[in-house]
Design a protein around this motif. Structure first.
Motif, PDB file in Angstrom:
ATOM      1  N   TYR A   2       6.592  -3.549   0.853  1.00 29.93           N
ATOM      2  CA  TYR A   2       6.543  -3.991  -0.536  1.00 29.93           C
ATOM      3  C   TYR A   2       7.547  -5.107  -0.804  1.00 29.93           C
ATOM      4  O   TYR A   2       7.256  -6.031  -1.554  1.00 29.93           O
ATOM      5  N   ASN A   3       8.714  -5.004  -0.171  1.00 35.12           N
ATOM      6  CA  ASN A   3       9.710  -6.056  -0.351  1.00 35.12           C
ATOM      7  C   ASN A   3       9.214  -7.391   0.198  1.00 35.12           C
ATOM      8  O   ASN A   3       9.450  -8.441  -0.407  1.00 35.12           O
ATOM      9  N   LEU A   4       8.510  -7.342   1.323  1.00 34.48           N
ATOM     10  CA  LEU A   4       7.956  -8.559   1.908  1.00 34.48           C
ATOM     11  C   LEU A   4       6.920  -9.184   0.979  1.00 34.48           C
ATOM     12  O   LEU A   4       6.919 -10.397   0.764  1.00 34.48           O
ATOM     13  N   LEU A   5       6.042  -8.351   0.410  1.00 34.43           N
ATOM     14  CA  LEU A   5       5.015  -8.876  -0.487  1.00 34.43           C
ATOM     15  C   LEU A   5       5.630  -9.447  -1.767  1.00 34.43           C
ATOM     16  O   LEU A   5       5.181 -10.476  -2.277  1.00 34.43           O
ATOM     17  N   LEU A   6       6.660  -8.782  -2.283  1.00 39.40           N
ATOM     18  CA  LEU A   6       7.338  -9.312  -3.466  1.00 39.40           C
ATOM     19  C   LEU A   6       8.049 -10.622  -3.151  1.00 39.40           C
ATOM     20  O   LEU A   6       8.029 -11.568  -3.959  1.00 39.40           O
ATOM     21  N   TRP A  25      -3.585 -20.301  -9.143  1.00 42.59           N
ATOM     22  CA  TRP A  25      -2.643 -19.224  -9.444  1.00 42.59           C
ATOM     23  C   TRP A  25      -3.106 -17.899  -8.840  1.00 42.59           C
ATOM     24  O   TRP A  25      -2.279 -17.056  -8.484  1.00 42.59           O
ATOM     25  N   ILE A  26      -4.398 -17.707  -8.714  1.00 43.64           N
ATOM     26  CA  ILE A  26      -4.892 -16.460  -8.126  1.00 43.64           C
ATOM     27  C   ILE A  26      -4.443 -16.333  -6.671  1.00 43.64           C
ATOM     28  O   ILE A  26      -4.077 -15.250  -6.216  1.00 43.64           O
ATOM     29  N   LEU A  27      -4.431 -17.442  -5.938  1.00 46.97           N
ATOM     30  CA  LEU A  27      -3.944 -17.415  -4.550  1.00 46.97           C
ATOM     31  C   LEU A  27      -2.438 -17.181  -4.492  1.00 46.97           C
ATOM     32  O   LEU A  27      -1.940 -16.534  -3.569  1.00 46.97           O
ATOM     33  N   VAL A  28      -1.732 -17.702  -5.466  1.00 44.47           N
ATOM     34  CA  VAL A  28      -0.277 -17.522  -5.507  1.00 44.47           C
ATOM     35  C   VAL A  28       0.067 -16.039  -5.666  1.00 44.47           C
ATOM     36  O   VAL A  28       1.022 -15.548  -5.074  1.00 44.47           O
ATOM     37  N   PHE A  29      -0.737 -15.334  -6.450  1.00 44.92           N
ATOM     38  CA  PHE A  29      -0.445 -13.926  -6.734  1.00 44.92           C
ATOM     39  C   PHE A  29      -1.164 -12.946  -5.810  1.00 44.92           C
ATOM     40  O   PHE A  29      -1.114 -11.738  -6.030  1.00 44.92           O
ATOM     41  N   VAL A  34      -2.474  -7.529  -3.645  1.00 46.39           N
ATOM     42  CA  VAL A  34      -2.631  -6.634  -2.492  1.00 46.39           C
ATOM     43  C   VAL A  34      -1.731  -5.415  -2.645  1.00 46.39           C
ATOM     44  O   VAL A  34      -2.162  -4.276  -2.400  1.00 46.39           O
ATOM     45  N   MET A  35      -0.495  -5.617  -3.070  1.00 51.90           N
ATOM     46  CA  MET A  35       0.433  -4.511  -3.241  1.00 51.90           C
ATOM     47  C   MET A  35      -0.088  -3.531  -4.302  1.00 51.90           C
ATOM     48  O   MET A  35      -0.073  -2.314  -4.096  1.00 51.90           O
ATOM     49  N   MET A  40      -2.734   1.614  -5.798  1.00 53.75           N
ATOM     50  CA  MET A  40      -3.841   2.272  -6.478  1.00 53.75           C
ATOM     51  C   MET A  40      -4.694   3.083  -5.500  1.00 53.75           C
ATOM     52  O   MET A  40      -5.183   4.164  -5.847  1.00 53.75           O
ATOM     53  N   LEU A  41      -4.853   2.587  -4.282  1.00 55.84           N
ATOM     54  CA  LEU A  41      -5.592   3.320  -3.267  1.00 55.84           C
ATOM     55  C   LEU A  41      -4.903   4.644  -2.946  1.00 55.84           C
ATOM     56  O   LEU A  41      -5.549   5.695  -2.884  1.00 55.84           O
TER      57      LEU A  41
END
Length: 58
Positions: A2-6, A25-29, A34-35, A40-41
């Protein structure tokens, strides 16, 4: 993980704001999306397992 994704999200946002990348912006986020999807999964799986276990005990 999670830290890597943030960290990736922060890097991408700063790169977008400073004009280093011309992505949408959608690609930026995407790392943040994904996180959230993974969390949610796991929540959904936990609920499904909990309901399944409850049904077995009744």
């Amino acid at each position: 993980m999670y830290n890597l994704l943030l960290l990736l999200t922060l890097i991408f946002v700063l790169a977008k704001l400073f004009g280093l990348i011309a992505w949408s912006w959608i690609l930026v986020f995407i790392p943040l999306i994904v996180m959230i999807a993974v969390v949610m999964l796991f929540i959904g799986l936990g609920i499904a397992v909990g309901l399944h276990e409850k049904g077995r005990h009744d």
